[in-house]
Design a protein around this motif. Structure first.
Motif, PDB file in Angstrom:
ATOM      1  N   GLU A 111     -22.654   3.297 -14.482  1.00 25.52           N
ATOM      2  CA  GLU A 111     -22.338   4.685 -14.804  1.00 25.52           C
ATOM      3  C   GLU A 111     -23.414   5.636 -14.260  1.00 25.52           C
ATOM      4  O   GLU A 111     -23.094   6.682 -13.713  1.00 25.52           O
ATOM      5  CB  GLU A 111     -22.187   4.849 -16.312  1.00 25.52           C
ATOM      6  N   GLN A 112     -24.692   5.241 -14.380  1.00 27.69           N
ATOM      7  CA  GLN A 112     -25.794   6.093 -13.918  1.00 27.69           C
ATOM      8  C   GLN A 112     -25.974   6.031 -12.403  1.00 27.69           C
ATOM      9  O   GLN A 112     -26.652   6.871 -11.830  1.00 27.69           O
ATOM     10  CB  GLN A 112     -27.121   5.686 -14.567  1.00 27.69           C
ATOM     11  N   HIS A 113     -25.405   5.001 -11.759  1.00 30.78           N
ATOM     12  CA  HIS A 113     -25.644   4.810 -10.328  1.00 30.78           C
ATOM     13  C   HIS A 113     -24.427   5.090  -9.461  1.00 30.78           C
ATOM     14  O   HIS A 113     -24.468   4.864  -8.250  1.00 30.78           O
ATOM     15  CB  HIS A 113     -26.170   3.397 -10.077  1.00 30.78           C
ATOM     16  N   LEU A 114     -23.360   5.568 -10.061  1.00 32.51           N
ATOM     17  CA  LEU A 114     -22.189   5.959  -9.293  1.00 32.51           C
ATOM     18  C   LEU A 114     -22.123   7.479  -9.242  1.00 32.51           C
ATOM     19  O   LEU A 114     -22.506   8.146 -10.196  1.00 32.51           O
ATOM     20  CB  LEU A 114     -20.903   5.426  -9.937  1.00 32.51           C
ATOM     21  N   THR A 115     -21.625   7.994  -8.150  1.00 30.19           N
ATOM     22  CA  THR A 115     -21.420   9.438  -8.074  1.00 30.19           C
ATOM     23  C   THR A 115     -20.367   9.820  -9.117  1.00 30.19           C
ATOM     24  O   THR A 115     -19.544   8.985  -9.513  1.00 30.19           O
ATOM     25  CB  THR A 115     -20.921   9.850  -6.678  1.00 30.19           C
ATOM     26  N   PRO A 116     -20.388  11.064  -9.576  1.00 28.38           N
ATOM     27  CA  PRO A 116     -19.346  11.493 -10.524  1.00 28.38           C
ATOM     28  C   PRO A 116     -17.941  11.261  -9.971  1.00 28.38           C
ATOM     29  O   PRO A 116     -17.033  10.878 -10.708  1.00 28.38           O
ATOM     30  CB  PRO A 116     -19.631  12.980 -10.723  1.00 28.38           C
ATOM     31  N   GLN A 117     -17.769  11.445  -8.682  1.00 30.06           N
ATOM     32  CA  GLN A 117     -16.467  11.231  -8.054  1.00 30.06           C
ATOM     33  C   GLN A 117     -16.034   9.767  -8.165  1.00 30.06           C
ATOM     34  O   GLN A 117     -14.889   9.473  -8.491  1.00 30.06           O
ATOM     35  CB  GLN A 117     -16.548  11.664  -6.593  1.00 30.06           C
ATOM     36  N   ARG A 118     -16.965   8.836  -7.900  1.00 30.19           N
ATOM     37  CA  ARG A 118     -16.629   7.414  -8.026  1.00 30.19           C
ATOM     38  C   ARG A 118     -16.386   7.039  -9.481  1.00 30.19           C
ATOM     39  O   ARG A 118     -15.493   6.248  -9.778  1.00 30.19           O
ATOM     40  CB  ARG A 118     -17.739   6.542  -7.434  1.00 30.19           C
ATOM     41  N   SER A 119     -17.186   7.576 -10.395  1.00 27.47           N
ATOM     42  CA  SER A 119     -16.970   7.308 -11.823  1.00 27.47           C
ATOM     43  C   SER A 119     -15.584   7.774 -12.255  1.00 27.47           C
ATOM     44  O   SER A 119     -14.889   7.070 -12.995  1.00 27.47           O
ATOM     45  CB  SER A 119     -18.025   8.006 -12.681  1.00 27.47           C
ATOM     46  N   ASN A 120     -15.168   8.952 -11.782  1.00 25.37           N
ATOM     47  CA  ASN A 120     -13.827   9.444 -12.108  1.00 25.37           C
ATOM     48  C   ASN A 120     -12.755   8.533 -11.524  1.00 25.37           C
ATOM     49  O   ASN A 120     -11.728   8.283 -12.157  1.00 25.37           O
ATOM     50  CB  ASN A 120     -13.632  10.872 -11.587  1.00 25.37           C
ATOM     51  N   ARG A 160       0.855  -1.195   0.000  1.00 25.28           N
ATOM     52  CA  ARG A 160       0.000   0.000   0.000  1.00 25.28           C
ATOM     53  C   ARG A 160       0.887   1.239   0.000  1.00 25.28           C
ATOM     54  O   ARG A 160       0.904   2.011   0.949  1.00 25.28           O
ATOM     55  CB  ARG A 160      -0.940  -0.019   1.196  1.00 25.28           C
ATOM     56  N   THR A 161       1.613   1.382  -1.082  1.00 27.51           N
ATOM     57  CA  THR A 161       2.576   2.473  -1.215  1.00 27.51           C
ATOM     58  C   THR A 161       2.021   3.560  -2.121  1.00 27.51           C
ATOM     59  O   THR A 161       1.030   3.353  -2.831  1.00 27.51           O
ATOM     60  CB  THR A 161       3.889   1.956  -1.826  1.00 27.51           C
ATOM     61  N   GLU A 162       2.688   4.684  -2.116  1.00 28.95           N
ATOM     62  CA  GLU A 162       2.291   5.800  -2.978  1.00 28.95           C
ATOM     63  C   GLU A 162       2.408   5.406  -4.455  1.00 28.95           C
ATOM     64  O   GLU A 162       1.580   5.800  -5.269  1.00 28.95           O
ATOM     65  CB  GLU A 162       3.143   7.032  -2.655  1.00 28.95           C
ATOM     66  N   ASP A 163       3.428   4.606  -4.799  1.00 28.39           N
ATOM     67  CA  ASP A 163       3.591   4.157  -6.192  1.00 28.39           C
ATOM     68  C   ASP A 163       2.426   3.278  -6.648  1.00 28.39           C
ATOM     69  O   ASP A 163       2.071   3.287  -7.819  1.00 28.39           O
ATOM     70  CB  ASP A 163       4.898   3.378  -6.372  1.00 28.39           C
ATOM     71  N   ASN A 164       1.853   2.507  -5.742  1.00 30.58           N
ATOM     72  CA  ASN A 164       0.743   1.614  -6.089  1.00 30.58           C
ATOM     73  C   ASN A 164      -0.617   2.279  -5.945  1.00 30.58           C
ATOM     74  O   ASN A 164      -1.628   1.723  -6.378  1.00 30.58           O
ATOM     75  CB  ASN A 164       0.782   0.350  -5.224  1.00 30.58           C
ATOM     76  N   ARG A 165      -0.646   3.454  -5.329  1.00 22.52           N
ATOM     77  CA  ARG A 165      -1.926   4.152  -5.144  1.00 22.52           C
ATOM     78  C   ARG A 165      -2.396   4.715  -6.475  1.00 22.52           C
ATOM     79  O   ARG A 165      -1.623   5.241  -7.265  1.00 22.52           O
ATOM     80  CB  ARG A 165      -1.784   5.283  -4.123  1.00 22.52           C
ATOM     81  N   VAL A 166      -3.697   4.573  -6.733  1.00 23.78           N
ATOM     82  CA  VAL A 166      -4.293   5.104  -7.961  1.00 23.78           C
ATOM     83  C   VAL A 166      -4.630   6.563  -7.713  1.00 23.78           C
ATOM     84  O   VAL A 166      -5.431   6.873  -6.822  1.00 23.78           O
ATOM     85  CB  VAL A 166      -5.553   4.308  -8.369  1.00 23.78           C
ATOM     86  N   LYS A 167      -4.016   7.427  -8.492  1.00 21.46           N
ATOM     87  CA  LYS A 167      -4.286   8.857  -8.376  1.00 21.46           C
ATOM     88  C   LYS A 167      -5.640   9.158  -9.021  1.00 21.46           C
ATOM     89  O   LYS A 167      -5.998   8.560 -10.020  1.00 21.46           O
ATOM     90  CB  LYS A 167      -3.229   9.691  -9.103  1.00 21.46           C
ATOM     91  N   GLY A 168      -6.394  10.073  -8.450  1.00 18.32           N
ATOM     92  CA  GLY A 168      -7.680  10.454  -9.018  1.00 18.32           C
ATOM     93  C   GLY A 168      -8.864   9.775  -8.355  1.00 18.32           C
ATOM     94  O   GLY A 168     -10.004  10.017  -8.734  1.00 18.32           O
ATOM     95  N   CYS A 169      -8.602   8.933  -7.365  1.00 17.19           N
ATOM     96  CA  CYS A 169      -9.687   8.285  -6.625  1.00 17.19           C
ATOM     97  C   CYS A 169      -9.894   9.030  -5.311  1.00 17.19           C
ATOM     98  O   CYS A 169      -8.926   9.380  -4.631  1.00 17.19           O
ATOM     99  CB  CYS A 169      -9.339   6.832  -6.320  1.00 17.19           C
TER     100      CYS A 169
END
Length: 148
Positions: free
Chosen positions: A120-129, A47-56
């Protein structure tokens, strides 16, 4: 380190079948949470910064494993999130991509799968991003594996 066994995780076909049978969105969310619980956790060391997905908005980590670099590479993934529904979305994405040839993964946009499930219709825009960011990251890793 090789990926952990994902035998408890349903296959993408099993997930598709389950979504086809579940009409109620509360039940679909419960199902996503359940498949997220089946996802083997990542050790703290991964669980490192390199493995973290940016934008979540939630913390999401994805670890990529390549069996051999080059045009015939097969790619597998491990993942984790600190949020229940997001962990289910991670599990769904990894079930879709993991174990496939990297050249296919690099060109296959799993967001179409999310659309087909109605997510897509049931996720918040933040989760979709966040899902889009995770898919983009996986596809970039796959492209890099085939170029090596």
């Amino acid at each position: 380190m090789p990926p952990m066994s994902q035998t408890a995780l349903p296959s993408i076909d099993e997930i598709k079948d389950a979504f086809a049978l579940i009409d109620d969105w509360e039940e679909r969310y419960r199902y996503l949470i359940e498949i997220g619980k089946a996802l083997p956790g990542l050790p703290e060391a991964q669980r490192t910064e390199d493995n973290r997905v940016k934008g979540c908005a939630s913390n999401v980590w994805v670890v990529t494993h390549v069996d051999r670099p080059g045009p015939d590479a097969v790619i597998t993934f491990e993942g984790e999130s600190d949020a229940h529904i997001v962990k289910g979305l991670v599990a769904l994405t990894l079930a879709y991509y993991s174990g496939r040839p990297a050249r296919e993964v690099a060109t296959d946009d799993a967001f179409g799968l999310f659309r087909s499930f109605g997510l897509e219709q049931h996720l918040t825009p933040q989760r979709s991003n966040g899902v889009r960011s995770m898919i983009d990251r996986i596809r970039r890793d796959a492209a890099a594996a085939t170029a090596s």
